[in-house]
Design an enzyme around this catalytic site. Structure first.
Site, PDB file in Angstrom:
ATOM      1  N   GLU A 145       1.126  -0.965   0.129  1.00 20.79           N
ATOM      2  CA  GLU A 145      -0.219  -0.005  -0.485  1.00 20.79           C
ATOM      3  C   GLU A 145       1.065   1.377  -0.093  1.00 20.79           C
ATOM      4  OE1 GLU A 145      -2.816  -0.650   3.533  1.00 20.79           O
ATOM      5  OE2 GLU A 145      -4.187  -1.739   2.212  1.00 20.79           O
ATOM      6  N   LYS A 153     -15.111  -2.056   4.231  1.00 18.31           N
ATOM      7  CA  LYS A 153     -15.192  -2.684   2.553  1.00 18.31           C
ATOM      8  C   LYS A 153     -16.334  -2.854   2.336  1.00 18.31           C
ATOM      9  CE  LYS A 153     -10.291  -4.138   5.124  1.00 18.31           C
ATOM     10  NZ  LYS A 153      -9.314  -4.431   5.052  1.00 18.31           N
TER      11      LYS A 153
HETATM   12  P1  PGA Z   1      -6.031  -6.099   2.547  1.00 16.53           P
HETATM   13  O1  PGA Z   1      -6.131  -5.597   4.314  1.00 16.53           O
HETATM   14  O2  PGA Z   1      -5.069  -6.464   2.536  1.00 16.53           O
HETATM   15  O3  PGA Z   1      -7.029  -7.475   3.312  1.00 16.53           O
HETATM   16  O4  PGA Z   1      -7.000  -5.184   1.764  1.00 16.53           O
HETATM   17  C1  PGA Z   1      -6.371  -4.342   4.703  1.00 16.53           C
HETATM   18  C2  PGA Z   1      -6.468  -4.152   5.652  1.00 16.53           C
HETATM   19  O5  PGA Z   1      -6.025  -5.066   6.455  1.00 16.53           O
HETATM   20  O6  PGA Z   1      -6.685  -3.549   6.403  1.00 16.53           O
HETATM   21 ZN    ZN Z   2      -7.237  -3.988   8.499  1.00 13.92          ZN
END
Ligand code: PGA
Ligand code: ZN
Length: 421
Positions: free
Chosen positions: A209, A339
């Protein structure tokens, strides 16, 4: 009144170079739009099912041809030629076509791509910005923009697991605008780059990220370096910029034990450790401090740190109303990490939002570690009144697409950022 004339789909690649789904929607009046869906790496067990081909000859089994085919051959024929539906009606159709609780038949990636492509098409048809469409969907009056929470350092599944904690984020508190918040964060990021070079002889390499991932020798060093980077930028830690963390503890938890580096901790000990970090450092949000199945210790963690830091559930809650309800009843958390692809459709994610709000919780609207250049998340965070937005760092275009869209919304509306309380 126009009709839906075409729904189509394409397999595209996400920011890790893995396949994902893009869907297109066209109305009879020529209005047409599309949307792409992200994908996680640090996933919760209760997430809606992301359909992958499992054909090891293509992308190690991660191909999305089946999800694409489900859009083309199952979803499209049942929507083509129909009058416009509301978002709730559209999502109901998608859920009925899938027919499973976890979207394992057509795939949550297929469903969500169509759900969002349709939202964007309707917004365009209604000649309103996408954030306004989302606001109308949940009956929210847009008066403020979400606070930024921006990745600085990464570990765990988003980096090389050199530290067990997944993300350390900075929260620009004293910046009244997105524009200034991004600048404050840029300064801190540059200070962190310098420190990483001096202390760890590390080139500017980033994790999934966009966070930096130096080989810290301890977790304490992770926190002190963050504070150091804030101070070196001439800001006051806790006043100008605070720390948010995503512990993602499920990923180092096994048989009632937290394997925190070289230590093995019980749930109580892990909670105590989190409390000591919150006491010692300017931490204002703790995400997944405990594992998603460790329901027993979450209420203790909450009572230990609430008032100082948010008790934020990601893997714990999976944007799932049943799990949120359980957390409300058990007094296990006070904030939802939302999400949309954990839920699978916009309507279900909106129900999760509503439930969290009904309990007085804060909400952080979040991207995934595997993202695309699509920017709908920024509109969603504004339209649904997210208290925070979590998109990643400020170094990669799939992240910047969302920050740049926030800048655009800010410039167009002049709205202030929510204050921290
Ligand atoms: P992810 O995790 O890799 O599943 O997108 C992001 C998070 O844990 O906030
Ligand atoms: Zn998380």
């Amino acid at each position: 009144m126009p009709k839906i004339v075409e729904i189509s789909a394409l397999e595209i690649l996400d920011s890790r170079g893995r396949p994902t789904v893009k869907a297109y929607c066209t109305l009879s009046n020529g209005v047409s739009s599309s949307a792409s869906v992200p994908s996680g790496a640090s996933t919760g067990r209760a997430e809606a099912h992301e359909l992958r081909d499992k054909n090891s000859d293509r992308y190690g089994g991660l191909g999305c041809f089946q999800a694409i085919q489900n859009i083309r051959e199952v979803i499209a024929p049942s929507l083509q030629g129909r009058d416009l539906l509301t978002q709730a009606e559209m999502d109901e159709v998608l859920l009925a076509l899938d027919g499973t609780k976890n979207k394992s038949s057509l795939g949550a990636n297929a469903l969500l791509a169509v759900s969002i492509a349709y939202a964007r098409t309707l917004a365009q048809h209604q000649k309103i910005p996408l954030y306004q469409y989302f606001a109308n969907q949940v009956g929210h009056q847009v008066e403020r923009l979400p606070r930024l929470t921006i990745n600085l350092f990464s570990g765990g599944k988003h980096a090389g697991a050199q530290v067990p904690i997944q993300d350390i984020l900075v929260v620009p508190l004293s910046a009244p605008t997105v524009r200034e918040g991004l600048h404050h964060t840029w300064q801190v990021y540059q200070s962190a780059v310098k420190i990483a070079k001096e202390k760890y002889n590390m080139r500017w390499l980033t994790a999934d990220e966009g966070g930096l991932a130096p080989s810290f020798s301890s977790l304490q060093e992770l926190f002190t370096t963050t504070v150091d980077a804030i101070e070196k930028s001439r800001y006051i830690p806790g006043q100008d910029l605070a720390i948010a963390m995503d512990v993602a503890a499920s990923h180092f938890y096994c048989e009632n034990t937290y394997f925190l580096g070289s230590e093995s901790l019980t749930g109580m000990e892990m909670s105590e450790r989190l409390k000591s970090w919150v006491d010692d450092y300017p931490i204002i949000s703790v995400e997944d401090g405990l594992a998603e199945e460790d329901w027993e210790h979450w209420p203790y963690l909450k009572s230990s740190i609430e008032g100082k830091a948010l008790v934020l559930g990601d893997d714990l809650l999976c944007t799932n109303t049943e799990r949120i309800q359980k957390a409300i009843e058990k007094n296990a958390a006070n904030a939802l990490l939302l999400k949309v692809n954990q839920a699978g459709t916009l309507t279900e994610a909106a129900q999760a939002l509503k439930l969290a709000r009904s309990a007085g919780w804060q909400v952080t609207i979040s991207a995934r570690s595997g993202e695309t250049e699509d920017d709908w998340l920024a509109d969603l965070a504004v339209g649904w009144g997210g208290d925070q937005i979590k998109v990643g760092s400020i170094t990669q275009s799939e992240r910047l697409a969302k920050y740049n869209r926030l800048l655009e919304i800010e410039a167009n509306t002049g709205l202030p950022v929510k204050e921290w309380h």
